[in-house]
Design a protein around this motif. Structure first.
Motif, PDB file in Angstrom:
ATOM      1  N   VAL A  37       0.814  -1.212   0.000  1.00  0.00           N
ATOM      2  CA  VAL A  37       0.000   0.000   0.000  1.00  0.00           C
ATOM      3  C   VAL A  37       0.852   1.269   0.000  1.00  0.00           C
ATOM      4  O   VAL A  37       0.794   2.077  -0.926  1.00  0.00           O
ATOM      5  CB  VAL A  37      -0.960   0.021   1.221  1.00  0.00           C
ATOM      6  CG1 VAL A  37      -1.797   1.300   1.219  1.00  0.00           C
ATOM      7  CG2 VAL A  37      -1.868  -1.205   1.202  1.00  0.00           C
ATOM      8  N   MET A  38       1.641   1.454   1.050  1.00  0.00           N
ATOM      9  CA  MET A  38       2.310   2.733   1.251  1.00  0.00           C
ATOM     10  C   MET A  38       3.364   3.033   0.183  1.00  0.00           C
ATOM     11  O   MET A  38       3.412   4.141  -0.364  1.00  0.00           O
ATOM     12  CB  MET A  38       2.955   2.783   2.634  1.00  0.00           C
ATOM     13  CG  MET A  38       1.975   2.904   3.774  1.00  0.00           C
ATOM     14  SD  MET A  38       0.837   4.314   3.571  1.00  0.00           S
ATOM     15  CE  MET A  38       1.985   5.659   3.319  1.00  0.00           C
ATOM     16  N   ARG A  39       4.217   2.059  -0.094  1.00  0.00           N
ATOM     17  CA  ARG A  39       5.281   2.322  -1.064  1.00  0.00           C
ATOM     18  C   ARG A  39       4.735   2.618  -2.458  1.00  0.00           C
ATOM     19  O   ARG A  39       5.191   3.567  -3.101  1.00  0.00           O
ATOM     20  CB  ARG A  39       6.271   1.158  -1.093  1.00  0.00           C
ATOM     21  CG  ARG A  39       7.426   1.386  -2.054  1.00  0.00           C
ATOM     22  CD  ARG A  39       8.558   0.441  -1.807  1.00  0.00           C
ATOM     23  NE  ARG A  39       9.678   0.724  -2.682  1.00  0.00           N
ATOM     24  CZ  ARG A  39      10.908   0.285  -2.487  1.00  0.00           C
ATOM     25  NH1 ARG A  39      11.183  -0.456  -1.432  1.00  0.00           N
ATOM     26  NH2 ARG A  39      11.867   0.584  -3.327  1.00  0.00           N
ATOM     27  N   PRO A  40       3.773   1.829  -2.969  1.00  0.00           N
ATOM     28  CA  PRO A  40       3.227   2.164  -4.290  1.00  0.00           C
ATOM     29  C   PRO A  40       2.616   3.565  -4.343  1.00  0.00           C
ATOM     30  O   PRO A  40       2.788   4.285  -5.330  1.00  0.00           O
ATOM     31  CB  PRO A  40       2.158   1.082  -4.515  1.00  0.00           C
ATOM     32  CG  PRO A  40       2.622  -0.075  -3.702  1.00  0.00           C
ATOM     33  CD  PRO A  40       3.236   0.533  -2.479  1.00  0.00           C
ATOM     34  N   ILE A  41       1.890   3.954  -3.291  1.00  0.00           N
ATOM     35  CA  ILE A  41       1.300   5.294  -3.259  1.00  0.00           C
ATOM     36  C   ILE A  41       2.398   6.351  -3.232  1.00  0.00           C
ATOM     37  O   ILE A  41       2.322   7.372  -3.945  1.00  0.00           O
ATOM     38  CB  ILE A  41       0.379   5.452  -2.033  1.00  0.00           C
ATOM     39  CG1 ILE A  41      -0.840   4.531  -2.162  1.00  0.00           C
ATOM     40  CG2 ILE A  41      -0.072   6.902  -1.879  1.00  0.00           C
ATOM     41  CD1 ILE A  41      -1.739   4.536  -0.952  1.00  0.00           C
ATOM     42  N   ALA A  42       3.433   6.112  -2.435  1.00  0.00           N
ATOM     43  CA  ALA A  42       4.540   7.072  -2.354  1.00  0.00           C
ATOM     44  C   ALA A  42       5.270   7.191  -3.681  1.00  0.00           C
ATOM     45  O   ALA A  42       5.706   8.284  -4.069  1.00  0.00           O
ATOM     46  CB  ALA A  42       5.510   6.648  -1.250  1.00  0.00           C
ATOM     47  N   GLU A  43       5.407   6.092  -4.403  1.00  0.00           N
ATOM     48  CA  GLU A  43       6.084   6.125  -5.700  1.00  0.00           C
ATOM     49  C   GLU A  43       5.273   6.924  -6.720  1.00  0.00           C
ATOM     50  O   GLU A  43       5.835   7.689  -7.512  1.00  0.00           O
ATOM     51  CB  GLU A  43       6.325   4.699  -6.197  1.00  0.00           C
ATOM     52  CG  GLU A  43       7.402   3.966  -5.402  1.00  0.00           C
ATOM     53  CD  GLU A  43       7.537   2.511  -5.795  1.00  0.00           C
ATOM     54  OE1 GLU A  43       6.566   1.971  -6.421  1.00  0.00           O
ATOM     55  OE2 GLU A  43       8.574   1.896  -5.498  1.00  0.00           O
ATOM     56  N   VAL A  44       3.956   6.755  -6.697  1.00  0.00           N
ATOM     57  CA  VAL A  44       3.098   7.538  -7.590  1.00  0.00           C
ATOM     58  C   VAL A  44       3.213   9.020  -7.245  1.00  0.00           C
ATOM     59  O   VAL A  44       3.321   9.889  -8.125  1.00  0.00           O
ATOM     60  CB  VAL A  44       1.631   7.067  -7.487  1.00  0.00           C
ATOM     61  CG1 VAL A  44       0.702   8.027  -8.227  1.00  0.00           C
ATOM     62  CG2 VAL A  44       1.493   5.660  -8.046  1.00  0.00           C
ATOM     63  N   TYR A  45       3.191   9.322  -5.959  1.00  0.00           N
ATOM     64  CA  TYR A  45       3.331  10.704  -5.492  1.00  0.00           C
ATOM     65  C   TYR A  45       4.646  11.307  -5.965  1.00  0.00           C
ATOM     66  O   TYR A  45       4.693  12.444  -6.461  1.00  0.00           O
ATOM     67  CB  TYR A  45       3.248  10.714  -3.965  1.00  0.00           C
ATOM     68  CG  TYR A  45       3.456  12.061  -3.318  1.00  0.00           C
ATOM     69  CD1 TYR A  45       2.420  12.986  -3.232  1.00  0.00           C
ATOM     70  CD2 TYR A  45       4.689  12.406  -2.755  1.00  0.00           C
ATOM     71  CE1 TYR A  45       2.596  14.220  -2.620  1.00  0.00           C
ATOM     72  CE2 TYR A  45       4.879  13.635  -2.142  1.00  0.00           C
ATOM     73  CZ  TYR A  45       3.837  14.537  -2.082  1.00  0.00           C
ATOM     74  OH  TYR A  45       4.033  15.762  -1.476  1.00  0.00           O
ATOM     75  N   ALA A  46       5.741  10.544  -5.823  1.00  0.00           N
ATOM     76  CA  ALA A  46       7.055  11.051  -6.227  1.00  0.00           C
ATOM     77  C   ALA A  46       7.170  11.199  -7.742  1.00  0.00           C
ATOM     78  O   ALA A  46       7.856  12.099  -8.233  1.00  0.00           O
ATOM     79  CB  ALA A  46       8.153  10.119  -5.710  1.00  0.00           C
ATOM     80  N   ASP A  47       6.488  10.325  -8.486  1.00  0.00           N
ATOM     81  CA  ASP A  47       6.597  10.342  -9.946  1.00  0.00           C
ATOM     82  C   ASP A  47       5.758  11.440 -10.597  1.00  0.00           C
ATOM     83  O   ASP A  47       6.151  12.008 -11.619  1.00  0.00           O
ATOM     84  CB  ASP A  47       6.176   8.983 -10.521  1.00  0.00           C
ATOM     85  CG  ASP A  47       7.195   7.889 -10.221  1.00  0.00           C
ATOM     86  OD1 ASP A  47       8.361   8.232  -9.902  1.00  0.00           O
ATOM     87  OD2 ASP A  47       6.817   6.703 -10.282  1.00  0.00           O
ATOM     88  N   TYR A  48       4.604  11.741  -9.996  1.00  0.00           N
ATOM     89  CA  TYR A  48       3.663  12.625 -10.682  1.00  0.00           C
ATOM     90  C   TYR A  48       3.482  13.998 -10.037  1.00  0.00           C
ATOM     91  O   TYR A  48       2.947  14.904 -10.679  1.00  0.00           O
ATOM     92  CB  TYR A  48       2.291  11.934 -10.791  1.00  0.00           C
ATOM     93  CG  TYR A  48       2.309  10.753 -11.735  1.00  0.00           C
ATOM     94  CD1 TYR A  48       2.205  10.932 -13.108  1.00  0.00           C
ATOM     95  CD2 TYR A  48       2.461   9.448 -11.244  1.00  0.00           C
ATOM     96  CE1 TYR A  48       2.247   9.844 -13.979  1.00  0.00           C
ATOM     97  CE2 TYR A  48       2.502   8.357 -12.104  1.00  0.00           C
ATOM     98  CZ  TYR A  48       2.398   8.571 -13.471  1.00  0.00           C
ATOM     99  OH  TYR A  48       2.450   7.501 -14.314  1.00  0.00           O
TER     100      TYR A  48
END
Length: 277
Positions: free
Chosen positions: A53-64
């Motif tokens: 949950v947390m890491r995928p959301i954080a990666e999307v946040y960092a990417d976009y």
């Protein structure tokens, strides 16, 4: 206050686990981690939640989310954390640090447009990260057993109690309506997790036993912070250690203007002290 109550219930549940997990201890238990079997189970649940949950959301946040926006969001939460850092410096008997933290909040809030821009650091004001767990440690309260909290991660019995107090000193705990407060908490968690993406990858590659690495790094870092970077030499690994911090004078352990107190590296976690919750 409802959001604050939710956090309080999570932390209280973690503290109660100390008593419930007493049967998991044994003669070979690490003296600083007598609840290791229980802690490892909670740690595994936390890691699975982070990976799923947390890491995928954080990666999307960092990417976009553009970098300037992410920096501004981080600055706002950092400015809020300076409020209770100032209070804890005052309680620790460090008036110089208290004044510097207070000046940081005033400058960044007024000149930094509500904290969106960090004006204080380039101006030479050091940033401290003090919490009530550290305050208790400064006044001689031992850390107690290492404890992994559900969702929040590494802690100790002392730091868990400190988290509850810090939460009450956090201005965001009193925001209304509830949906706004909860949204703010969610953004804060995602922002903090995004800042740790590189560190988590490094830990995964370097640590043979991730649990032990995170435990030892957390305990070492907390002791380092309580003693302002000058922990005493220890001859044993007892829970309480063999020395007590001496409440500092106003000048002890101060950073030079423009510097931030150095801390040893620590594994990423969702601990409230790191997220400013």
């Amino acid at each position: 206050m409802r959001g604050s109550g939710v956090h309080g219930r999570w932390l209280l549940a973690g503290a109660m686990a100390v008593a419930l997990a007493g049967c998991a201890t044994g003669p070979d238990a690490n003296p600083r981690d007598p609840l290791e079997p229980f802690n490892r189970e909670v740690n595994k649940i936390n890691e699975d939640f982070d990976k799923g949950v947390m890491r995928p959301i954080a990666e999307v946040y960092a990417d976009y989310v553009p970098s300037p926006v992410r920096t501004a969001v981080s600055n706002v939460f950092s400015n809020v954390s300076d409020v209770y850092s100032a209070l804890n410096n005052l309680l620790q008997g460090k008036p110089t640090r208290f004044a510097e933290d207070t000046m940081r909040v005033a400058i960044n809030t007024v000149l930094g447009i509500g904290g969106l821009i960090d004006i204080a650091t380039p101006a030479g004001l050091p940033k401290y990260k003090e919490d009530f767990g550290q305050t208790l440690g400064v006044w001689g309260v031992p850390p107690g057993p290492y404890l992994v909290l559900p969702l929040f991660g590494p802690s100790t019995v002392r730091d868990t109690g400190g988290m509850l107090v810090d939460r009450q000193a956090d201005p965001s705990a009193y925001l209304h309506p509830v949906w706004m407060r909860n949204t703010l908490i969610g953004v804060r968690v995602v922002s903090a997790r995004a800042e740790l993406l590189g560190a988590s990858s490094l830990v995964e590659m370097a640590a043979l036993d991730r649990y032990s690495f995170m435990r030892d790094a957390y305990l070492q870092r907390r002791e380092y912070l309580v003693y302002d970077g000058n922990p005493p030499d220890r001859e044993d690994d007892g829970i309480d250690g063999d020395a007590k911090p001496t409440p500092p004078s106003s000048g002890s352990g101060e950073s030079l203007p423009g510097q931030t107190m150095p801390v040893p590296p620590v594994a990423p976690s969702l601990s409230p002290g790191r997220l400013g919750l």
